[in-house]
Design an enzyme around this catalytic site. Sequence first.
Site, PDB file in Angstrom:
ATOM      1  N   ASP A  25      85.764  11.275  62.210  1.00 27.88           N
ATOM      2  CA  ASP A  25      85.241  10.785  60.933  1.00 27.88           C
ATOM      3  C   ASP A  25      85.708   9.343  60.743  1.00 27.88           C
ATOM      4  O   ASP A  25      86.877   9.034  60.947  1.00 27.88           O
ATOM      5  CB  ASP A  25      85.789  11.681  59.810  1.00 27.88           C
ATOM      6  CG  ASP A  25      85.388  11.182  58.435  1.00 27.88           C
ATOM      7  OD1 ASP A  25      84.383  10.447  58.335  1.00 27.88           O
ATOM      8  OD2 ASP A  25      86.083  11.541  57.455  1.00 27.88           O
ATOM      9  N   ASN A  27      84.543   7.416  57.819  1.00 24.85           N
ATOM     10  CA  ASN A  27      84.422   6.939  56.433  1.00 24.85           C
ATOM     11  C   ASN A  27      85.086   7.858  55.413  1.00 24.85           C
ATOM     12  O   ASN A  27      84.829   7.770  54.212  1.00 24.85           O
ATOM     13  CB  ASN A  27      82.948   6.717  56.068  1.00 24.85           C
ATOM     14  CG  ASN A  27      82.144   8.011  56.162  1.00 24.85           C
ATOM     15  OD1 ASN A  27      82.682   9.037  56.585  1.00 24.85           O
ATOM     16  ND2 ASN A  27      80.898   7.970  55.771  1.00 24.85           N
ATOM     17  N   ASP A  33      81.187  11.263  62.420  1.00 29.35           N
ATOM     18  CA  ASP A  33      79.989  10.420  62.318  1.00 29.35           C
ATOM     19  C   ASP A  33      79.842   9.508  63.538  1.00 29.35           C
ATOM     20  O   ASP A  33      80.715   9.459  64.404  1.00 29.35           O
ATOM     21  CB  ASP A  33      80.025   9.598  61.013  1.00 29.35           C
ATOM     22  CG  ASP A  33      81.370   8.935  60.798  1.00 29.35           C
ATOM     23  OD1 ASP A  33      81.932   8.408  61.778  1.00 29.35           O
ATOM     24  OD2 ASP A  33      81.877   8.967  59.659  1.00 29.35           O
ATOM     25  N   ASP A 102      70.129  15.703  71.848  1.00 29.12           N
ATOM     26  CA  ASP A 102      69.753  17.104  71.762  1.00 29.12           C
ATOM     27  C   ASP A 102      68.344  17.180  71.178  1.00 29.12           C
ATOM     28  O   ASP A 102      68.074  16.557  70.149  1.00 29.12           O
ATOM     29  CB  ASP A 102      70.734  17.823  70.821  1.00 29.12           C
ATOM     30  CG  ASP A 102      71.023  19.237  71.246  1.00 29.12           C
ATOM     31  OD1 ASP A 102      70.062  19.950  71.553  1.00 29.12           O
ATOM     32  OD2 ASP A 102      72.202  19.625  71.253  1.00 29.12           O
ATOM     33  N   ASP A 203      67.212  22.302  73.574  1.00 36.75           N
ATOM     34  CA  ASP A 203      67.726  23.500  72.923  1.00 36.75           C
ATOM     35  C   ASP A 203      66.797  24.704  73.174  1.00 36.75           C
ATOM     36  O   ASP A 203      65.567  24.573  73.037  1.00 36.75           O
ATOM     37  CB  ASP A 203      67.800  23.206  71.415  1.00 36.75           C
ATOM     38  CG  ASP A 203      68.511  24.268  70.624  1.00 36.75           C
ATOM     39  OD1 ASP A 203      69.715  24.449  70.841  1.00 36.75           O
ATOM     40  OD2 ASP A 203      67.863  24.918  69.782  1.00 36.75           O
ATOM     41  N   GLU A 245      68.406  24.257  78.130  1.00 33.55           N
ATOM     42  CA  GLU A 245      69.217  25.422  77.767  1.00 33.55           C
ATOM     43  C   GLU A 245      68.347  26.672  77.890  1.00 33.55           C
ATOM     44  O   GLU A 245      67.308  26.774  77.244  1.00 33.55           O
ATOM     45  CB  GLU A 245      69.734  25.304  76.329  1.00 33.55           C
ATOM     46  CG  GLU A 245      70.697  26.432  75.987  1.00 33.55           C
ATOM     47  CD  GLU A 245      70.890  26.673  74.493  1.00 33.55           C
ATOM     48  OE1 GLU A 245      71.942  27.204  74.129  1.00 33.55           O
ATOM     49  OE2 GLU A 245      69.980  26.366  73.697  1.00 33.55           O
ATOM     50  N   HIS A 319      79.644  24.270  72.213  1.00 34.24           N
ATOM     51  CA  HIS A 319      79.788  24.473  70.771  1.00 34.24           C
ATOM     52  C   HIS A 319      79.376  25.871  70.327  1.00 34.24           C
ATOM     53  O   HIS A 319      79.514  26.192  69.149  1.00 34.24           O
ATOM     54  CB  HIS A 319      78.951  23.419  70.037  1.00 34.24           C
ATOM     55  CG  HIS A 319      77.484  23.598  70.282  1.00 34.24           C
ATOM     56  ND1 HIS A 319      76.913  23.383  71.521  1.00 34.24           N
ATOM     57  CD2 HIS A 319      76.477  24.009  69.481  1.00 34.24           C
ATOM     58  CE1 HIS A 319      75.623  23.654  71.441  1.00 34.24           C
ATOM     59  NE2 HIS A 319      75.327  24.023  70.219  1.00 34.24           N
ATOM     60  N   ASP A 320      78.845  26.665  71.233  1.00 37.53           N
ATOM     61  CA  ASP A 320      78.444  28.033  70.891  1.00 37.53           C
ATOM     62  C   ASP A 320      79.412  29.067  71.461  1.00 37.53           C
ATOM     63  O   ASP A 320      79.205  30.270  71.271  1.00 37.53           O
ATOM     64  CB  ASP A 320      77.041  28.336  71.444  1.00 37.53           C
ATOM     65  CG  ASP A 320      75.960  27.516  70.759  1.00 37.53           C
ATOM     66  OD1 ASP A 320      76.114  27.203  69.568  1.00 37.53           O
ATOM     67  OD2 ASP A 320      74.965  27.187  71.428  1.00 37.53           O
TER      68      ASP A 320
HETATM   69  C1  NOJ Z   1      71.285  26.835  70.645  1.00 34.50           C
HETATM   70  C2  NOJ Z   1      72.281  25.893  70.046  1.00 34.50           C
HETATM   71  O1  NOJ Z   1      73.184  25.507  71.021  1.00 34.50           O
HETATM   72  C3  NOJ Z   1      72.902  26.617  68.873  1.00 34.50           C
HETATM   73  O2  NOJ Z   1      74.018  25.948  68.357  1.00 34.50           O
HETATM   74  C4  NOJ Z   1      71.831  26.804  67.837  1.00 34.50           C
HETATM   75  O3  NOJ Z   1      72.342  27.563  66.768  1.00 34.50           O
HETATM   76  C5  NOJ Z   1      70.621  27.525  68.413  1.00 34.50           C
HETATM   77  N1  NOJ Z   1      70.244  27.034  69.692  1.00 34.50           N
HETATM   78  C6  NOJ Z   1      69.440  27.371  67.511  1.00 34.50           C
HETATM   79  O4  NOJ Z   1      68.978  26.051  67.548  1.00 34.50           O
END
Ligand code: NOJ
Length: 543
Positions: A25, A27, A33, A102, A203, A245, A319-320
Amino acid sequence: MLDKTKRGWWRSAVFYQIYPKSFQDSNGDGIGDIPGILSRLDHLQKLGVDGVWLSPVYASPQADNGYDISDYRAIWPPMGTMEDMETLIAEAKKRGISIIMDLVLNHTSDQHAWFRQALKSRDDPYHDYYIWRDGGPDQPPNDMRAVFGGPMWTYVPHLGQYYFHQYAVQQPDLNWANPAVRRELYDMIRFWVDKGVEGFRLDVIDSIAKDPDRKITGNGPRLHEFLRELSREAFCEEGLVTVGEAWGADVERAKRYSTPDGSELSMVFQFEHMCLDQRPGGEKWDPIPLPLPALKRCVERWQRGLHGQGWNSLFLDNHDLPRIVSRWGDEGKYRVESAKMLATMLHGLEGTPYIYQGEELGMTNIRLPIGAYQDIETKNLYAERLARGDDPQAVMASIYARSRDNARTPMQWSAEKNAGFSQADPWLPVNPNYKTINAQAALADPGSVFYYYRDLIALRKRYPVFRDGAFTLLEPESEELFVYTRETEGEQLLVVCNFTGRTIPYQRPAAFARAALLLGNYGRGDGALGPYEARMLYQRRWP
Ligand code: NOJ
């Protein structure tokens, strides 16, 4: 620096994934950001990565942290401006770092102008940008369940219709069968290519060709036709890297996605290896200990299957997913050793490695009170499982093990307030272990996980065997060791990894008797393997 004018440059590259909300971050609003990313380019340059996959920074109501886009051509204001984005692209490029954006092409936000327009009437031209079926309030077209829980159909009373969404209610699926939708998306992609973006991560791209009447979501009948058109129309430059993906890809499908003739995508990003430690027939929320022989067989199948016929992404974190060191390593006593071991196993393979922010520090999972979780999937799961009568403690155990928020806690930069991530309270709590696990401490310690990753990246650049070598699995049945070789005509690499916290006797194969240690987390090439020890041995082959 990699020569990115060379065809297929991304085969020699290493990428780094940034989850912008949690990176830096600048700000003081508690949200990461784009200027924050700019201020941390040094960190990435030191690590030696060639590109950054940036999770979404587009305008979004943030129902799913930006994977619900309301305007593909605008930046979400808390993340900065379009000018900031242009500066980031240019500054990163100067350092040899490509920005990969992305692309969420399967769905938009329900706040996107297209969807708002689509809601107006059945006759509106935008109505057909989405997928609708007639029905009464309590008669959804079928019983399909959304990935984040609840039905895949949401009723709009004034239209007397349901719209289709594979993810959240706020993420209506786009209708790819409509050529106007495809045209809009291609134009939007060109907008970003013109800004200097050097590639895209696509995605859930295996879900675009859905056919809800036949309950088909992944790998729909027109998928590869759409991908070839997308590639022709939007990714026409030689140098663009495209990463698909695809949770549902198997080896045969992956060959099509990433066919070396370049008619679809550069590489596939598939998850088979990340789904092995769950109860068979269960969900990701039902973890079991990693069955190592199954992981090895899976890796072997992908390595051999795609060799010369396609291209894979290599990753253990994103991140998932929960943090890999907490998942397959030891987040306690052997955190550093196990983080390095897992990295060794992965970075010796054929494919393009992705390092997820904080992985290079050995960041770990977090445990939060349920009210502090922000992830829509986690919150829905908690509500659903409690509603069906599950024990709250058992549900929390699943969340601790598997929630996506494990990976989304702010990046740990230093031992200062909020880990140096922000002056304000962050949008998601910082992991309390930031006082010891942080980038500043890692950079001051030559034995840190950070420098080990830097070494792995450098090795990949130096020895062609990392890119080209054929894979052979050794000791397939071992429950403790993951051992494999990679070989070209001129080079041989042996990778040995101890997946346990115990010492395991080991003797290298005779064929590697004279091989030298390239890298190891214990600094030795022989003898019994210590807890989570990893070794990479290398030799040239003489004709
Ligand atoms: C895959 C992404 O990596 C995930 O974070 C997202 O929730 C789903 N696709 C839906 O876009």
